[in-house]
Design a protein around this motif. Structure first.
Motif, short mmCIF file in Angstrom:
data_model
loop_
_atom_site.label_atom_id
_atom_site.label_comp_id
_atom_site.label_asym_id
_atom_site.label_seq_id
_atom_site.Cartn_x
_atom_site.Cartn_y
_atom_site.Cartn_z
N MET A 152 0.84 -1.19 0.00
CA MET A 152 0.00 0.00 0.00
C MET A 152 0.88 1.24 0.00
SD MET A 152 -3.31 0.53 0.02
CE MET A 152 -3.15 1.83 -1.20
N ALA A 197 2.12 1.89 -3.35
CA ALA A 197 1.09 2.54 -4.16
C ALA A 197 0.98 4.01 -3.81
CB ALA A 197 -0.26 1.84 -3.96
N PHE A 198 1.15 4.34 -2.51
CA PHE A 198 1.15 5.75 -2.11
C PHE A 198 2.28 6.50 -2.82
CE2 PHE A 198 -1.03 5.68 2.35
CZ PHE A 198 -2.22 5.32 1.72
N GLY A 211 1.75 6.49 -6.57
CA GLY A 211 0.52 7.23 -6.79
C GLY A 211 0.75 8.72 -6.68
N ALA A 212 1.47 9.12 -5.65
CA ALA A 212 1.75 10.55 -5.48
C ALA A 212 2.52 11.08 -6.69
CB ALA A 212 2.54 10.77 -4.20
N TYR A 270 0.12 11.25 -9.63
CA TYR A 270 -0.88 12.28 -9.36
C TYR A 270 -0.31 13.66 -9.67
CZ TYR A 270 -4.67 14.54 -6.69
OH TYR A 270 -5.74 15.28 -6.31
N GLU A 281 7.52 11.59 4.27
CA GLU A 281 6.18 11.27 4.76
C GLU A 281 6.02 9.76 4.98
OE1 GLU A 281 4.24 13.72 5.62
OE2 GLU A 281 2.83 12.27 6.48
N LEU A 297 -0.21 13.67 2.48
CA LEU A 297 -1.06 12.49 2.70
C LEU A 297 -2.24 12.48 1.73
CD1 LEU A 297 -1.22 11.97 6.58
CD2 LEU A 297 -0.16 10.50 4.85
N PHE A 303 -1.09 11.21 -1.34
CA PHE A 303 -0.97 9.75 -1.23
C PHE A 303 -2.32 9.08 -1.51
CE2 PHE A 303 2.94 9.07 1.75
CZ PHE A 303 3.75 9.61 0.78
N HIS A 356 -5.21 10.26 -2.99
CA HIS A 356 -5.72 10.35 -4.36
C HIS A 356 -4.77 9.70 -5.35
CE1 HIS A 356 -8.12 13.61 -2.43
NE2 HIS A 356 -9.05 13.02 -3.15
N GLY A 357 -3.50 9.79 -5.04
CA GLY A 357 -2.52 9.14 -5.92
C GLY A 357 -2.74 7.65 -5.98
N ALA A 358 -2.95 7.04 -4.82
CA ALA A 358 -3.19 5.60 -4.82
C ALA A 358 -4.43 5.27 -5.64
CB ALA A 358 -3.35 5.09 -3.39
N LEU A 362 -10.34 -1.22 -1.44
CA LEU A 362 -9.26 -0.25 -1.57
C LEU A 362 -9.50 0.93 -0.64
CD1 LEU A 362 -6.68 0.68 -2.98
CD2 LEU A 362 -8.10 1.79 -4.72
N ILE A 401 -6.74 2.05 2.06
CA ILE A 401 -6.13 3.38 2.06
C ILE A 401 -6.32 4.06 3.42
CG2 ILE A 401 -6.35 5.72 1.13
CD1 ILE A 401 -6.92 4.50 -1.61
N GLU A 456 -4.16 2.57 6.11
CA GLU A 456 -2.74 2.86 6.02
C GLU A 456 -2.44 4.31 6.41
OE1 GLU A 456 -0.72 0.38 5.54
OE2 GLU A 456 1.00 1.70 5.92
N VAL A 457 -3.34 5.22 6.00
CA VAL A 457 -3.11 6.63 6.33
C VAL A 457 -3.07 6.82 7.85
CG1 VAL A 457 -4.17 8.92 6.35
CG2 VAL A 457 -4.01 7.62 4.22
#
Lengths: 192, 192, 192, 192
Positions: free
Chosen positions: A158, A161-162, A165-166, A169, A188, B159, B162, B164-166, B181, B185, B188-189
């Motif tokens: 995960m 993916a963060f 993904g970032a 994005y 982060e 974050l 992270f 939205h990126g994921a 998902l 997400i 994990e956050v």
DNA sequence: GAATAATCGAGACGGTACGTCCTGTCTTCAA
DNA sequence: TTGAAGACAGGACGTACCGTCTCGATTATTC
């Protein structure tokens, strides 16, 4: 257990393929992916249009190859495990990946876009670009867990993916993808 | 001193615009964004092609409007602040956003792709889709920090990227974007 | 001073040429001259494309040979001089020529068409197909004059052009070229 | 029962069609039918390629129109019936037809060739070029019979096929088609 | 027997043309 | 003035052939 076939016929001209990849890369960098036609690439390479179709089915396939011709060797080896803390390793890996984008961010964005309307190309792009980089980060994070630099409770997949993904994005939203971002991401991830 | 102009001539037919949005949405869902031409949309709407151009500059603009016609009302209001823990709020917000994608994931992916070759559209898309959702999550995370549910040392903006990126990363890579998902997400956050 | 050269190298494979002629004829009869490509003929003959080019310069050249392979032996011998009246001789000669066209009228029309855009082929076609048949009729008409069956004032060459012209004219206009036409032509020539 | 349609839409630009016909005729005369591409005609006419396709399906259709633009007015009116003997009338009619061929023999030969691989075009060509001229000669010969200048036993239709056949035969065989031929044909027809 | 030399199957290559599709603009008539 | 209809310039696309070329393999003659 390898060479497959070699029965007859004029051999494929490697130089033509090379010229196509070069012309593609240069034109795409120069004018942007969408504004370069297949015919223009072939013409710039001094090659017949059919020769291009003999090797690649779409402009995206060609450009994928062309971009990898240059960048494929980089960024796919896990960063050095040496004494450096994992947070630092992640940052430098990301910084290197991002540094290639100063010249190829448009092609990369275009490839991601092209993947959205062609599942076959999406798969190829995923295999050659996405997954290798995803795995590097996942492995790195696992090592960090093993070394106690990252909580064992976090989910490396995960988090990977963060991270990517970032990156995507920001890239796809036209925001800067640079060393500062690499630092912020790494910070982060390990801030948890 | 408001209405600007009103001198004469045939009034704009609101029904035509509506028919275009409907036809666009249906065709795009049916055949995929890339396989629908502007002419096909106008024809399906029973409207002249020029009428479409009178209202939107590109297919992307039209589809953006069409998609928002349906989904715009949802998901842009911050989730209810009530007693629910912030992790739960984040999860349910994401779950709602994702639930719309069962039918409109292709249009959304296509819009992201279209934004890559049209800066003007990218800006519009960003203003109407990206930023509002980004802010909701950022705000939510700030509230979580205020309530002590998230460490004050974390960076809500990073974050949010992270999160939205994921989402984008999975979406654009053809992987499932679903309630599971959303849960992963959110977990994990707040695991940090 | 004859055989030219004979120093070495693999001998020409006669079977290949034969196979090409056969394949050409069959394909042309089946699908029509224009719809058969050179590559298709070579492929059907199980022969490399270059092998075809080694023997003929154009599709027309090949098909000309192929058609003559079958029909060349016929219709080029003056009809029997025996007691039969010349009008009858002409009719039976034409009837025989026309009878071949039940299967090869398309190739013949295509060859005439091909001759219109290739002077070299036009000459070859003229030498091998047109002139021999023209001479037969001219000779026949001269004999008819000698035997008093045709006025000495008529011009055998012009009449021969009338005869073959009427044949071509019907053929190229998609009208029937059959025994009835043979009879009508012969009757009209000797009606004067 | 007439005007057919006229509901809306931008009117067809007559000048474009005219320019296409002119360009076609000029290019074909200059370089020969087979060496002129559709794209070259459109380009020479300063017109989009699609505009050509909007009016004609094939190069042959266009060239047929273009040739008739010039020659259609001529040679389709029966020659003057006045005191001139029919043999003379036939000769002058043929001479006039032939005179147009000094510049357009290649297009005409190409049209006949094109008709061999397209039945629809063959029919159009037959209706617009072949039959009118055939009828003129047939009528002329009937008048000759009525006036006793030609034996009533001759078959005007067969004779007409002789006349035009001789013309085609010479034309398609690359032989001269001129005033001398007109004279010879007329003489032979009335020699019977 | 080895060298030489031409042919053959196979298929890539540079080119040309094709017909289709789509876009954005324009021009007309009717509402 | 807008809308429906549709022609227009422009341009990309993928396909189909063509005639040439380059291979390795084959099959003769000549040394």
């Amino acid at each position: 257990m390898a060479s497959e076939k070699k029965q007859g016929g004029r051999p494929v001209d490697a130089a033509a393929g090379q010229a196509l990849k070069l012309a593609a890369l240069q034109l795409v960098r120069e004018k942007g992916y969408a504004k370069v036609s297949i015919a223009a690439i072939a013409s710039a390479a001094g090659v017949a249009r059919q020769t291009l179709y003999n090797r690649w089915n779409t402009k995206a396939d060609l450009v994928l190859d062309a971009v990898f011709e240059e960048t494929g060797r980089f960024s796919t080896q896990p960063p050095d495990d040496a004494g450096m803390p994992c947070a630092r390793q992640l940052e430098s890996f990301l910084a290197e990946v991002f540094s290639h984008l100063t010249v190829d961010s448009d092609p990369l964005r275009a490839l991601i876009a092209a993947a959205q309307e062609d599942p076959a190309f999406q798969a190829a792009f995923r295999d050659r670009f996405v997954l290798p980089r995803e795995r590097i980060v996942t492995e790195l994070l696992r090592r960090a867990q093993a070394r106690g630099e990252l909580s064992a409770e976090r989910d490396p997949e995960m988090l990977s993916a963060f991270v990517h993904g970032a990156f995507w994005y920001r890239l796809l939203n036209g925001q800067p993808v640079d060393a500062a971002l690499a630092r912020a991401i790494a910070a982060e991830v390990f801030a948890g």
